[in-house]
Design an enzyme around this catalytic site. Structure first.
Site, PDB file in Angstrom:
ATOM      1  N   HIS A  24       0.821  -1.219   0.000  1.00  0.00           N
ATOM      2  CA  HIS A  24       0.000   0.000   0.000  1.00  0.00           C
ATOM      3  C   HIS A  24       0.856   1.271   0.000  1.00  0.00           C
ATOM      4  CE1 HIS A  24      -4.059  -1.759   0.504  1.00  0.00           C
ATOM      5  NE2 HIS A  24      -3.419  -2.722   1.165  1.00  0.00           N
ATOM      6  N   ASP A  62      -1.664  -5.265  -4.398  1.00  0.00           N
ATOM      7  CA  ASP A  62      -1.794  -4.006  -3.651  1.00  0.00           C
ATOM      8  C   ASP A  62      -0.425  -3.417  -3.305  1.00  0.00           C
ATOM      9  OD1 ASP A  62      -4.514  -3.976  -3.818  1.00  0.00           O
ATOM     10  OD2 ASP A  62      -4.897  -4.584  -1.745  1.00  0.00           O
ATOM     11  N   ASN A 130      -6.752  -5.353  -5.660  1.00  0.00           N
ATOM     12  CA  ASN A 130      -7.974  -4.588  -5.895  1.00  0.00           C
ATOM     13  C   ASN A 130      -7.749  -3.085  -5.808  1.00  0.00           C
ATOM     14  OD1 ASN A 130      -7.566  -5.190  -3.032  1.00  0.00           O
ATOM     15  ND2 ASN A 130      -9.468  -4.065  -2.688  1.00  0.00           N
ATOM     16  N   HIS A 131      -6.651  -2.646  -5.176  1.00  0.00           N
ATOM     17  CA  HIS A 131      -6.363  -1.216  -5.092  1.00  0.00           C
ATOM     18  C   HIS A 131      -5.653  -0.712  -6.338  1.00  0.00           C
ATOM     19  CE1 HIS A 131      -7.360   0.042  -0.870  1.00  0.00           C
ATOM     20  NE2 HIS A 131      -7.446  -1.281  -0.754  1.00  0.00           N
ATOM     21  N   HIS A 219      -5.201 -12.933  -4.853  1.00  0.00           N
ATOM     22  CA  HIS A 219      -5.550 -11.726  -4.093  1.00  0.00           C
ATOM     23  C   HIS A 219      -7.076 -11.614  -4.048  1.00  0.00           C
ATOM     24  CE1 HIS A 219      -4.374  -7.674  -2.514  1.00  0.00           C
ATOM     25  NE2 HIS A 219      -5.623  -7.395  -2.873  1.00  0.00           N
TER      26      HIS A 219
END
Length: 639
Positions: A24, A62, A130-131, A219
């Site tokens: 992240h 991510d 997903n990010h 993921h």
């Protein structure tokens, strides 16, 4: 040169892989206290890969927190990758699979360390999460930028939404061979349905299928968040040896065995705290995975630069000896108790500080207070101001919530869910695709209804137009069969009694008598009713309108016609029935002579037009001639 030892031979046959997920990058980059946490920890992960001389780095999605990372985030990521992953150290493994299939969506469909223009010492293999998933018309993501720069090998990307064929990246080092499978993030409901419909296929090598160590990186949601909002481990093929599961932030990096599918699952978790939840409070680790043949070993490596996080829950109803909701000073007591808990967590943070200069000093503190049972919360903002310089999240220290009290079940209540039997084939969830299909079906029905309605309207308009044309044709035919009116008839109608209708409202009606001609009736003119007071009760006034001659009066003309009757001459008889509101019906008969009409025709031609125009304007003839005319009419009726 000394012969190679057994230790050196073992190193040649062993893969060393650094495993990490959910880094992240760029999370809270604008925060003054926590803005650089993700970059510092990512730098530590890359430094660990250098220190342990791993063969490659495997990321489980991510890498970026935002789908469109900022320039600062991209720049820092490129800087760290170039600093730690490029060098002269040779790569000890080779690629055996068709790279155009593994990286076919890239403009450079080959692994980066085989590019002659690049000098890669530690390759990085990563799937998207997903990010940072591909979006837009070109379906690009931030990992594609890193792949184009030659710093990351982006794999596990699916081109189709109807069928997924996962082709492995085949790696070999010495005698050890790895079949690396990857599947980037896909909406859980869609992937769940595709697994159920057997639309996900994992391709296996044809040669020596049992000699490959099958490593799968995914993921998706592992814990159940809904009926289909997760991927059960039973959906995965049983020939897999180890699953690296991304997306879940709680660190469970030690492999756990699935007794049904007989494979192991490792959940590395996130390397940064992105939510103040109990799952994030566990110690953060990365894994050093060693694979030799069909054997593996996962070594946990704790991260030293992660900001410490402490969380604790308080249920006020569990302390009746301390908190009494009826006490007027109970709020002050609750606040003092919460301050004592926060001070205890701060003391633990100072005691457990590792002394690493890169480790942040300010911890993350979270105190969740359940105030159900009649208690009232105090001001969280005022409470947080006391820890502005000691806590990294002063605005989020206190979180008040009220536990939902379940109502006691009544024995007389009927459980309708048990009474309604649902077939096993019926789905328990509503799919998005079904909603879309239903929407388009409804839109199609509405469109057909509109078209049919429009067609019916056009047909109705044509029928109305045809009916109007038929009516016009019938009208023209009736006009052709009507009798021709001569000048004498027109003069007769001028001299005869023509009913005229006044402007006033009334209930009088005119009914044609026997022998009445429709042509004479249609040629009547309108006159204006008398304004006399005696005639106000009449609803309609009927007065004969005539044109005065120059040499003789109207009465002289009628006298002459009465004195010289001609039985041989054709005469026209008119019968008028006049109904008044206050009198009985009267019948008035006129028998004009054709001789008089001939004499009047020459003298009244010029005044006829003006008389007609006056009659149309409603001119009232109230003269002596009218009185004489009325008297003559009454006398003739008496005779």
């Amino acid at each position: 040169m000394s012969p190679p030892t057994s230790m050196d031979q073992e190193e040649k046959d062993t893969f060393k892989i650094l495993v990490a997920t959910d880094i992240h990058l760029g999370y809270m980059e604008k925060d003054a206290a926590r803005g650089n946490d993700t970059f510092v920890t990512f730098g530590e992960i890359l430094k660990l890969a250098q220190d342990h001389e791993v063969d490659f780095i495997l990321l489980g999605g991510d890498l970026f927190h935002e789908n469109k990372p900022s320039r600062k985030t991209l720049y820092t990521c490129l800087e760290l990758l170039r600093k730690n992953c490029m060098g002269d150290r040779p790569v000890q493994f080779e690629i055996l699979s068709d790279q155009s299939v593994n990286f076919g969506f890239s403009k450079f469909p080959w692994v980066n360390y085989q590019d002659g223009n690049l000098n890669i010492s530690i390759p990085v293999f990563s799937i998207h999460g997903n990010h940072d998933d591909p979006t837009g018309a070109d379906a690009l993501c931030a990992l594609d930028i890193l792949s184009c720069a030659g710093l990351v090998n982006h794999f596990g990307r699916s081109q189709s939404v109807e069928k997924i064929d996962i082709s492995p990246v085949l790696l070999q080092k010495g005698s050890s061979k790895i079949a690396l499978y990857g599947l980037g993030s896909i909406p859980d409901e869609r992937l769940y349905r595709m697994f159920v419909n057997k639309q996900v296929t994992m391709l296996r090598p044809k040669e020596d299928g049992d000699s490959w160590f099958n490593l799968f990186v995914i993921h998706q949601n592992r814990s159940k968040h809904g009926a289909t909002n997760y991927i059960p481990e039973q959906f995965l093929d049983d020939f897999i040896d180890l699953v690296i599961w991304g997306h879940e932030h709680e660190c469970k990096i030690s492999p756990t065995r699935n007794e049904q599918q007989l494979f192991y699952v490792s959940q590395p978790g996130s390397s940064v705290v992105t939510s103040l939840s109990p799952g994030e409070a566990a110690k953060k680790h990365v894994g050093l995975l060693r694979i030799k043949g069909k054997k593996m070993n996962m070594q946990k490596i704790p991260l030293q630069t992660v900001r410490p996080f402490y969380i604790e829950d308080i249920v006020l109803a569990d302390h009746p000896d301390i908190f009494n909701p009826d006490n007027p000073k109970v709020t002050q007591a609750i606040q003092a108790y919460c301050m004592e808990k926060v001070e205890t967590m701060l003391d633990n943070s100072e005691r457990e500080h590792l002394g690493n200069p890169q480790q942040p000093e300010k911890p993350l503190i979270r105190l969740r207070v359940d105030y159900s049972g009649g208690f009232e919360p105090f001001s969280a903002v005022r409470f947080s101001q006391k820890y502005m310089d000691r806590v990294a999240n002063p605005k989020d220290i206190i979180h008040f919530f009220r536990h939902r009290e379940q109502k006691e079940k009544n024995e007389d209540e009927i459980n309708f869910g048990k009474l309604v039997h649902k077939p096993t084939s019926e789905g328990t969830t509503l799919r998005v695709e079904d909603l879309v299909k239903q929407y388009f079906q409804t839109a199609e029905k509405v469109q057909r209804f509109r078209e049919s309605r429009k067609q019916n309207t056009v047909e109705e308009d044509e029928e109305v137009r045809e009916a109007i044309n038929r009516a016009k044709a019938h009208r023209s035919q009736s006009d052709d069969h009507a009798p021709v009116i001569s000048d004498d008839d027109l003069m007769d109608s001028d001299d005869s009694s023509v009913p005229t209708q006044g402007r006033g409202r009334g209930r009088g009606r005119v009914r044609g008598g026997r022998g009445q001609n429709t042509t004479a009736q249609g040629a009547s003119r309108r006159g204006r009713g008398s304004a006399g007071q005696g005639q106000m009760n009449r609803s309609r006034m009927y007065k004969p309108v005539s044109s005065p001659a120059k040499n003789m009066s109207i009465m002289d003309a009628f006298k002459s016609s009465r004195q010289q009757p001609s039985r041989n001459m054709p005469s026209k008889s008119y019968s008028e029935t006049i109904e008044d509101d206050d009198s009985d019906p009267e019948e008035v008969s006129f028998t004009p002579s054709s001789t008089v009409n001939q004499r009047l025709s020459s003298t009244s031609a010029s005044s006829k037009i003006s008389s007609q125009s006056q009659a149309l304007r409603g001119v009232d003839f109230e003269s002596d001639e009218e009185d004489l005319f009325k008297n003559t009419t009454v006398s003739r009726r008496n005779r």
